[in-house]
Each structure stands twice: as structure tokens, then as C-alpha cells.
Design an enzyme around this catalytic site. Sequence first.
Site, PDB file in Angstrom:
ATOM      1  CE  LYS A  58      18.680  30.355  62.634  1.00  0.00           C
ATOM      2  NZ  LYS A  58      20.090  30.330  62.994  1.00  0.00           N
ATOM      3  CE  LYS A 258      22.167  37.008  72.820  1.00  0.00           C
ATOM      4  NZ  LYS A 258      22.811  36.326  73.924  1.00  0.00           N
ATOM      5  CG  ASP A 259      22.674  32.251  64.300  1.00  0.00           C
ATOM      6  OD1 ASP A 259      21.706  32.348  63.542  1.00  0.00           O
ATOM      7  OD2 ASP A 259      23.690  31.605  64.010  1.00  0.00           O
ATOM      8  CE  LYS A 260      27.450  35.792  58.252  1.00  0.00           C
ATOM      9  NZ  LYS A 260      28.574  35.333  57.407  1.00  0.00           N
ATOM     10  CG  ASP A 503      21.470  29.453  66.442  1.00  0.00           C
ATOM     11  OD1 ASP A 503      22.015  28.768  67.303  1.00  0.00           O
ATOM     12  OD2 ASP A 503      20.707  29.005  65.589  1.00  0.00           O
TER      13      ASP A 503
END
Length: 713
Positions: A58, A258-260, A503
Site C-alpha cells: 500500500k 471494504k477498506d479505506k 480491507d
Amino acid sequence: MWLKPVPSCFSMLKPYCSATPPPPTTLKFITAMKTTEEPDVGIFCYISQLPGFRGILKQRYSDFMVNEVDTEGNVVHLTNLDAPAETVKEIETKTHDATSKDYTTEIESFRSLVDPDDAEQLEAIINQINSGSEDSILPIVLSPDYDKSHRTAVHNFFKENFKFLVTDTVDGPDASSKCIRVRINSGGQNSKGRNSRKRKERGDKPFDSRGSDDWSENVGKFLRFHLYKENKDTQEALGIIAKMLGIQPRSFGFAGTKDKRAVTTQRVTVFKQLASRLAALNDRLIGIKVGDFCYVKEGLVLGQLLGNRFTITLRGVVADSEDTIKASALALGKQGFINYFGLQRFGSGSVPTHLIGATLLRGEWKSTVSLFLDPREGEKNAITEAREYYKETNDIEGTLRRLPRHLVSEKAILQCLKKCPGNYLQALKAIPRTLRMMYVHSYQSYLWNHAASMRVQKYGTDRVVLGDLVYCKGNETEKVSEVVSSECVDENGNDTLDPIDLDDISGTNLPEERLNLVKAVTAEDILSGNYTIDDVVLPMPGSRVIFPENDIAHVFHDLAKKDAISLTESVHNVKEFSITSMTGSYRRVFQKPMDFEWEILKYIDGNKPLVDTDFDKIAKTKSSGLNEDGRLHDKTKQSECLDNDIGLQTDDNGAKVKGEELPQAESLCDTNPQETQTALKLSFTLPASCYATMAIRELLKTSTSVAFHKTLN
């Protein structure tokens, strides 16, 4: 500044491990830590003995893409932003009451009652009505208002001065606030409006404020669409859309959060809204797009998915050789990874969620409230100041004004303590159920992780041993204990969402595994070879699960006992904070990525994306030219598609989610090899409730903590 540890719980929790892994950080010092590390929550082991390598997870949020896999096994993509030709027609009503009068005086009076921005919104809506374009007017939502008497005054002001408008109260951005919504009165000036009619006058049909009042009967009442978002979590994105539409966030349904910090696409449903209204928002939405609209009869609920498809790009890869990278990627595809609950499950703050869960299970209500409200290490200055202010003054009103809106649990606790001073249990119950149950589930996960590590340390990763628990095969139902439906269901059958699972997971187990049965492996089973290591499961403790009939069972009970928690008896009568009142569930110890593909890429510019998002692909279909993105072809590109036996089964025949081909890297001339960097692109599908970060951990042999990967940037 050194903060004193919160009493009672930190000295109680002692990680259970053999002498093999390094001992985790002592938990009594947890308040001085900024983040939870993997050993703190029982994550010690790997499957393969291959060396790891450096890679940044990420570095850009677009390096982590998540596409939901629906219950039919289809990967959800955003492919079209346009609304279809409408087959749904709202019954039109027009309001001309505002056109015959100048409302300057009333607006000025309103300006003295509310924030200037709210007065500007009201003036804009009246001007829009005066221009004759009331058909396209959206409701407006006024600023959050914590004062009920003030909200009443605003409602009365509209009733007296703007009879062509109606108001109601909707939830605010946090648990302790409300907002007033203003919209056109569909009944006209001579009507009190549909919302004000008595129930018997509406044919005994309850008013539903989630969507349009009037709707055609021949089509589904739910609009389903694909939500694409960048660097925003699901609730935040839907909150923005809800505000633009003038509806409440609860109008939306979805299968999982869902992930940020990612680019994600998922299905969402909304009650009685036209596709054209949502499609019109795309020009105004930043980092959010909606599309692929259709009308359906039922809304989505949590857990209605098979899993998620991940496309993950690891940047800045450094290894002894490319052979090391290739060998590790091949091993991940063939052997899989230990199916740990990832660090997200335990929160990102200095007080992990499983510690709060432990105090709840012990019935220490006041201590739990202190864990929520006391100052913590590593938070932003504004939050630290608010916590210290409360600790020094006990001023609830002042603290509520200082706390940011995203601290939902803290605000809910303080609001309740304001009404019921000293009632700490009631204050904890004021936390939204989906959040408060998360803490107990987190403690179950903490126990599970430690048990999984001990299973790997003691018995290895290549064979089933006597007493292991496995999902049954064949006609052995009379010998087994039934698997409960979900790890997030209590004895009353109330589903709960785990917001920590953001996520790379979804909140529930695979639907088909809920119906399977579990048994302990016998000597006869081992001789027959009916079961493999992929069949081994471990329980999430609860009243309706069985434990392994070998040494691993002791891990659960011994570790819980060290925390002064019993897995068979409750010390209090609050069922929702008691493991003995939960059914429990089972979870596979080992997981293989499905439809696994990987590719080595070369790149120069670290600020440019290496993989196209769904929105990029849409944009490229509308443009004849492609932008350079700094990517290079790698002559040693490899792609490994592995068809393994642990598929996303939809029936007894083992039908699996079909994989997709990845876009190829564009070719650029490598003019300066010294500036060329290596990236590893991975694409795979995981069942619901599996963490992609744990697959990356197996590959890199390094921590998946955010703090660690920040040091690599």
C-alpha cells in the site's frame, strides 16, 4: 509523555506461545505502544521455509484493489456510469406556492436561528423553486444539531413560514447528533404532507422515509448499483451519497465493508431511488463513482457474498535474486498461508479491541469505560486534549464538543453517562450493537490465532493428526457436532457486522460451510487418508462448538484462564458480553489463494499507477489516447494460474469462482537501469473472512503492520 497503564486488564493478558517464536511485547505496557504488532495477537508462524524479501504494501492506495465476488461467483466491476432508460416513474407533484411571494424577510429571520450555511441552502432551494425547476430539487440537510429544543424551534419555523416545505429529523454524522432534513411538500400548500398524516389515513401503511413516497408497483423497489471508491471506507462513501440524495444512510444495503486505503468495487442497494438521480451525482462525487444500475426486489444484507478478488501491487521489491521472488510466489500459490485473523481485526489504536473484549467478558464495566475514554498514546493532539480534558474535569458536554465525530463509541458512552451517571453497563450498551459486539469477537479471534500458531508449531503444516477437527466428508453426520451459522451470530440469531474486517475480508464464513459438520479425526481416519491438512479447522469459542481432542484444546482454555475468563461459565448475566451465550463457529487453519496469478513488473516513476482501476478502464474506452504510466515490460514476466482443490464451492460439485486475466504492463524503453525498480503484482480470490494481508505476510516473511510498511517508504 508517559501515560499510566489502564488498570486491571493489561497485566492479565499473557500471550501463549512455545519457546520457538520471539516472545511478544508484554501487554501491561500496551498503552505506551502506538500500534499492535503481530506477536501480540498470536501471529507467529509461516508455512514455507523460503526466505522472504522486501516489498512495500500500500505505498499508494491504488496498489490495493478489492473487487467483491457475489453469491453467483461473479467478480463485481464498475463498467458503466450511465443510468438505463427508466422503467420506473415517480408520481410527479409540483409546488408553485413559493413563486407568489418574496421570502427575503423570512430567510433573514431564519439566518438568525441557524448557521449561515444553512440559510444559504434554504435561499438556494427557494430560488430554484421560483425558477420553475422544482422537479430537480434535492432535499437539503441542515448542520448537525445536538439540542432537541433548538431542533423543535426550527421545525416550527418552517411550519409557520414555509408551508410548501416539510421537515423531519435524520441521524447526524455521529451517534450523539441529529440533523433536520428539508424537502418539498409533496401534498402542496393545502396539505399537511404525507409524512404528517395519521397512520389510519395512510391505509395503515407505515411511512418509509428512506426513498420516494410514490413508486410504480411493477418493478423492484430496490435500486442495485456498483459502488466504486478510492481511499474511502464504505460507510463514509455511502454517507456522502446519502447526504446528496437527502436520505438516511440506513437506506443502503451492502454485503460487506471494504477498506479505506484501497480502490474497491462492491454491490450496494438503496430503497426506492431512481438510477438517474444517482448517476447524476457522478460529476459531483470525488473519489466515488456509481454505475451498473438495475432494479431488484430485495436489498442486500451483510454476508451475501462469496469473497473478494484482490489485485495487490508490492512496490520497491528487493530480493537476493528474482528466483527468490518466483519461488516464494509459487509456494504461496501451491501451499497457501496460515489463515490468521489479521491486525485489522484488533484495531489500529494503542488499546487493541481484544483487550476491551476481555474486560467485557469479565464484566468489568467501569474499567471498560475507562479503556474507551482515558488518554492514549499516539493519537492526534485534538483527541488527546479532549480525553485529558474529560479526565481532569468530568465535563461531559465540553468533552462531547471536543471529540471528533468519528469516535462513535466514546460519544455514545458519554451521552448515556450524561443521562445516567454511574451506569457504566448501560453506557456500554449505548454503543451501536455492530461496534460493541466487535470487541468480544476480537477476543475470540485472539484465542484462535494463538491456537493456530500452536497447531503449526506442534504438529506442522503437512499432515492431519489424531484429534484434529475437520469438516466432515461422506455419511458421518451421526458422529459430529453441528457447525453454527456464523462467527457473528449470537444465541438469539442476531447478525452483527464486524467493522474491523475492512480491507481484505468480509464479515462472515462461506455460506456452504455453515451447513457442513465437524468431527474429531480418529486413528481410522488417518489410516484411510480421507482427510488432508486443508480440511483442518479450529473453533471460535462458543456454546455450540467442540474443541480439538488433542493438546491444542488446552491453548484456548489456558489462555482464557490467564485472562480470568471461563469459556464454559459466565461471571455475569449480560448475554451479549458472554462467550457462553454465543454459538461460536469454525475456521479453516490453512487457506490457498484461488485463481492465483502473479507478475513481475519494472517501473521508474513511483508516483504513477501500475494497474488500471475499473474507472481507468472506463475512461480509456471513452478516449482514443492512452497516457504513459511509467511501466516497463519485464522479459522474465511469469504468470502462474493454479487450480487448487480449496475452491469457492457453491455446491457439492465444487464449482469455483472463475479467475480473470490481468492487464499487461505497457512497454517502455529502459534508458536508465539505475532508476528502474521492481514490483510484484498479485491477483487472487479469497473466501469471505480471509485476510489478504496474511497471504502477503507469508510471501514477504515480514510484518503487515502499517507502521512497519511506513518505514519502508
